[in-house]
Motif scaffolding. Structure first.
Motif, PDB file in Angstrom:
ATOM      1  N   THR A  70       0.830  -1.194   0.000  1.00  0.00           N
ATOM      2  CA  THR A  70       0.000   0.000   0.000  1.00  0.00           C
ATOM      3  C   THR A  70       0.873   1.256   0.000  1.00  0.00           C
ATOM      4  N   GLU A  71       0.268   2.365  -0.393  1.00  0.00           N
ATOM      5  CA  GLU A  71       0.973   3.653  -0.341  1.00  0.00           C
ATOM      6  C   GLU A  71       0.935   4.252   1.052  1.00  0.00           C
ATOM      7  N   ARG A  72      -0.069   3.912   1.823  1.00  0.00           N
ATOM      8  CA  ARG A  72      -0.224   4.478   3.167  1.00  0.00           C
ATOM      9  C   ARG A  72      -0.117   3.380   4.211  1.00  0.00           C
ATOM     10  N   GLY A  73       0.120   3.805   5.422  1.00  0.00           N
ATOM     11  CA  GLY A  73       0.105   2.859   6.535  1.00  0.00           C
ATOM     12  C   GLY A  73       1.471   2.722   7.178  1.00  0.00           C
ATOM     13  N   SER A 112      -0.784  -0.224  11.266  1.00  0.00           N
ATOM     14  CA  SER A 112      -1.989   0.009  10.460  1.00  0.00           C
ATOM     15  C   SER A 112      -2.839  -1.257  10.383  1.00  0.00           C
ATOM     16  N   GLY A 122       3.222   1.826   3.143  1.00  0.00           N
ATOM     17  CA  GLY A 122       3.844   3.135   3.119  1.00  0.00           C
ATOM     18  C   GLY A 122       4.809   3.339   1.950  1.00  0.00           C
ATOM     19  N   LYS A 180       5.597   5.146  -1.068  1.00  0.00           N
ATOM     20  CA  LYS A 180       5.170   6.370  -1.761  1.00  0.00           C
ATOM     21  C   LYS A 180       5.269   6.197  -3.275  1.00  0.00           C
TER      22      LYS A 180
END
Length: 89
Positions: free
Chosen positions: A16-19, A23, A39, A41
């Motif tokens: 994922t791009e986030r977390g 998370s 995470g 980016k």
């Protein structure tokens, strides 16, 4: 993320791009024992439909093994997409 839960036993991994390590994505990955890298980016700008990717949860890396697009199949090897893989570093 909750919409993916029924498919978790069938997934080879998550990225994922986030977390972060705390998370919900990381928690589900640990619960279902699948590798995860969170995470990253710019991930969605680099990975395309049909790509085969390598997720190394221990090292925290994501790599493109084969390029592909839906409908065309897997046609190009990772030797032809080093600039896309470099964007993930």
């Amino acid at each position: 993320m909750p919409s993916v839960i029924p498919f978790m036993p069938f997934l080879g991994g998550l990225c994922t791009e986030r977390g972060g390590t705390l998370s919900i994505t990381s928690g589900y990955a640990r619960m279902y024992e699948v590798p995860a890298v969170v995470g990253v980016k710019g991930l969605m700008g680099v990975i395309r439909n049909g790509d085969v990717i390598r997720i190394d949860g221990s090292m925290g890396t994501v790599g493109i093994i084969r390029e592909g697009t839906s409908g065309e199949g897997l046609e190009r090897s990772s030797q032809e997409c080093p600039e896309r893989e470099a964007a993930l570093q």
